[in-house]
Design a protein around this motif. Structure first.
Motif, PDB file in Angstrom:
ATOM      1  N   TYR A   5       7.825   7.404  -9.507  1.00 42.99           N
ATOM      2  CA  TYR A   5       7.234   8.745  -9.291  1.00 42.99           C
ATOM      3  C   TYR A   5       6.816   8.800  -7.685  1.00 42.99           C
ATOM      4  N   GLY A   6       6.997   7.892  -7.082  1.00 46.81           N
ATOM      5  CA  GLY A   6       6.465   7.581  -5.511  1.00 46.81           C
ATOM      6  C   GLY A   6       5.392   6.994  -5.243  1.00 46.81           C
ATOM      7  N   SER A   7       4.398   7.165  -4.283  1.00 50.45           N
ATOM      8  CA  SER A   7       3.524   6.472  -4.040  1.00 50.45           C
ATOM      9  C   SER A   7       2.356   6.378  -5.163  1.00 50.45           C
ATOM     10  N   VAL A   8       1.993   5.032  -5.236  1.00 51.51           N
ATOM     11  CA  VAL A   8       0.829   4.925  -6.333  1.00 51.51           C
ATOM     12  C   VAL A   8      -0.420   5.272  -5.913  1.00 51.51           C
ATOM     13  N   MET A   9      -1.300   5.854  -6.983  1.00 53.63           N
ATOM     14  CA  MET A   9      -2.605   6.659  -6.425  1.00 53.63           C
ATOM     15  C   MET A   9      -3.903   6.111  -7.202  1.00 53.63           C
ATOM     16  N   LEU A  10      -4.682   6.097  -6.752  1.00 53.95           N
ATOM     17  CA  LEU A  10      -5.955   5.313  -7.332  1.00 53.95           C
ATOM     18  C   LEU A  10      -7.084   6.665  -7.210  1.00 53.95           C
TER      19      LEU A  10
END
Length: 128
Positions: free
Chosen positions: A38-43
């Motif tokens: 999905y793209g860049s991992v987020m926190l």
């Protein structure tokens, strides 16, 4: 100056991690993120949606375990970070979380603040 190993970095407090990140990213002219399909991992922290960033592929990959084991480390050149990522993250209301490691969550930094620190360190290195 040599780059500390992962075991040494694991013992850093958040200010040491931030200083290490800025120095290494400016020296190597890149920032590492993790990506999935999905793209860049987020926190997500209590207050912010964040893009986790690291100064090296090794440190990014050390985070990619468990539910993140399918993620890939991807380098973002600093010039691209400055020209696209800082403004894009600000527009989207995202912060960066610098060097999350196994023992701590990392330091949440706003994109403009991180951008200024990276530019300042890069300028210092260029003047040496």
């Amino acid at each position: 100056m040599t780059t500390p190993d992962i075991d040494t970095i694991q013992k850093y407090n958040s200010e040491q991690l931030y200083s290490h990140f800025v120095s290494e990213a400016a020296t190597h002219k890149q920032i590492w993120i993790l990506t999935d399909e999905y793209g860049s991992v987020m926190l997500n922290t209590d207050d912010e949606d964040c893009v986790p960033v690291w100064p090296s592929q090794e440190q990014a990959e050390a985070w990619a375990t468990g539910e993140w084991s399918d993620c890939k480390a991807e380098a973002i050149p600093l010039d691209k970070w400055h020209s696209r990522w800082t403004a894009g993250m600000e527009e989207d209301g995202f912060a960066a979380v610098v060097c999350p490691i196994e023992s701590q969550d990392g330091l949440v930094v706003y994109p403009e603040e991180l951008d200024k620190a990276l530019k300042k360190k890069s300028q210092k290195l260029a003047n040496k």
